[in-house]
Design a protein around this motif. Sequence first.
Motif, PDB file in Angstrom:
ATOM      1  N   SER A 421      37.297  41.643  40.755  1.00  0.00           N
ATOM      2  CA  SER A 421      36.390  41.898  41.904  1.00  0.00           C
ATOM      3  C   SER A 421      35.366  40.776  42.033  1.00  0.00           C
ATOM      4  O   SER A 421      35.077  40.272  43.129  1.00  0.00           O
ATOM      5  N   LYS A 422      34.794  40.368  40.877  1.00  0.00           N
ATOM      6  CA  LYS A 422      33.790  39.317  40.903  1.00  0.00           C
ATOM      7  C   LYS A 422      34.393  37.969  41.327  1.00  0.00           C
ATOM      8  O   LYS A 422      33.769  37.162  42.041  1.00  0.00           O
ATOM      9  N   ASP A 425      34.663  37.691  44.947  1.00  0.00           N
ATOM     10  CA  ASP A 425      33.356  37.384  45.575  1.00  0.00           C
ATOM     11  C   ASP A 425      33.025  35.898  45.438  1.00  0.00           C
ATOM     12  O   ASP A 425      32.498  35.252  46.368  1.00  0.00           O
ATOM     13  N   LYS A 428      35.115  33.896  47.801  1.00  0.00           N
ATOM     14  CA  LYS A 428      34.606  34.068  49.166  1.00  0.00           C
ATOM     15  C   LYS A 428      33.385  33.189  49.413  1.00  0.00           C
ATOM     16  O   LYS A 428      33.244  32.546  50.463  1.00  0.00           O
ATOM     17  N   ASP A 429      32.495  33.156  48.399  1.00  0.00           N
ATOM     18  CA  ASP A 429      31.284  32.318  48.530  1.00  0.00           C
ATOM     19  C   ASP A 429      31.648  30.835  48.651  1.00  0.00           C
ATOM     20  O   ASP A 429      31.055  30.077  49.434  1.00  0.00           O
TER      21      ASP A 429
END
Length: 523
Positions: A421-422, A425, A428-429
């Motif tokens: 999950s991390k 993220d 995506k960043d």
Amino acid sequence: MFKLKHFIFLIYALGFLGHSQTDQQNSKESYNKLHELKQNLQHATDSENTNEIAQTYLKLGDFFNELDLYSEAIKNYQIFQDFHKTKDTSIVYVENALTQINLDLKKFKDAKKHAYKSLNISTEINYYKGIANAHALLGSICEKQGFYKNALKHQKTSLSSFQILKDSTGVAITNDNIGSIYEDLEDFDSAYNYFKKARLYSKNCNTNIQINIINNLGDINSKTGNFEKAINYTNQALKLAKRIGNNSQIESAYKDLARTYSEIGNYEQAYKYLNHQSIVKEQDLKQKNIEVVSTMEILYAVKEKEAELQLLNKQKQITEVRQYIILICTTSIILALILAFMYWKKRKKHEQHILEYQQQLLQVDLDKKTEQKAALQREIEIKVSSLTNYSLNIAHKNKILYDISKTLSKLKDRNIHLIKSKLKDIIKDIDTDLANHNEWTELMGYFSLIHPDFFKNLNQITSSPLSSSEIRLSMLLRLNLSSKEIANIIHITTDSVRIARYRLRKKLPINSKDDLLTFLLNL
């Protein structure tokens, strides 16, 4: 000093003291005629009347031809031809005259050339009398050369033409010429018939023509044994020749009579006429000598006067040239002084202008330096701003990298599902940061400051509009970056860069052999 011309005149005076008054009168008339023709020629030359010049040279040619001065006649006839370019009866007349002169001089080749030229021009302008005369002359040339067949052909053609023209003189002369050819061929009957025809048509002809025909009749009768008729004809010719004072024909008649009387055995009469012939021949020779001398005197006097006139003209020209030189020198000195004064005045004014220009240049130089200083200041400000923006951008990138590094450090001991999950993220960043176009906009702005007309020029020469990625590629190539460096900046492979370069090249007006980078660097 005793001049050469006085010596020549003295010899002439001693040698020909017995000249008759008639000979002197004839010489004077010839001189006056020649002098008049020369004056007419000078007048025509001064007035630049080409036609009158040509006609005067024609008359001069005839004048010298009558005096048997053939070289002078030929020269004047040729000058006439130089001025008179129109193909007409005058040209035919001159060509026939040149033919006759060359025939008399036994220059048969030149005579034939002029005769054929006369014939061609006469045929071209449909001048039938000229055609008839040309054939008659060609016949005479052939006869002199012994080509009797061709001579008869030309003379008979001439006779037909004169008969069509109803020219009795031409018919008489041509019949006489044909009779002479048959006489040379010893066909005396044919010769006699043609001489009789010539006599028939010669009633209204010139007396000399009549005498020649009658002499030929006498000669042909003598050759055929009709001595009585021969003597009769020859006496007729002698009578006519004495009447007009033609010594040449008188001599010929005496010679024929002496031969005829010798043939019949009357040697006393033969000797008498032979003696008469000798006397007339001597007189004729003297007369011809007198005429030649008189003609040469005339020609010499005229040429001497022409030479004197030319000398006077030369002296006049020299005087005029001297006057022109003096005038030019005086004018040159005055002009030189005026120019020197004008130069001095202009130089003073020029020096003043130079001082003004120097002051203006100093002011311009000062303004230029001020402008350069301001430009440098603006450039420094732009670079400072650029450095600031890039510093912030680097700081932002470092912060993101730091956050990613910190997050990854925390995740190394966590649950696998939480790690996934991390990681999503983080990805995506990163993608969000990569998709940020602000830095491209800023970079293009800085590029435009350095190369302000690049994008404008590029869009003007492309065959179709460029995409944003093609514009970025053009900019990076213009910055002289390698394909590997470009691939790292825009996050693609080097093969993709190569394909992108190929597509960009197709939209530009560039030859297959030219280098794309060199083209963009020179844009």
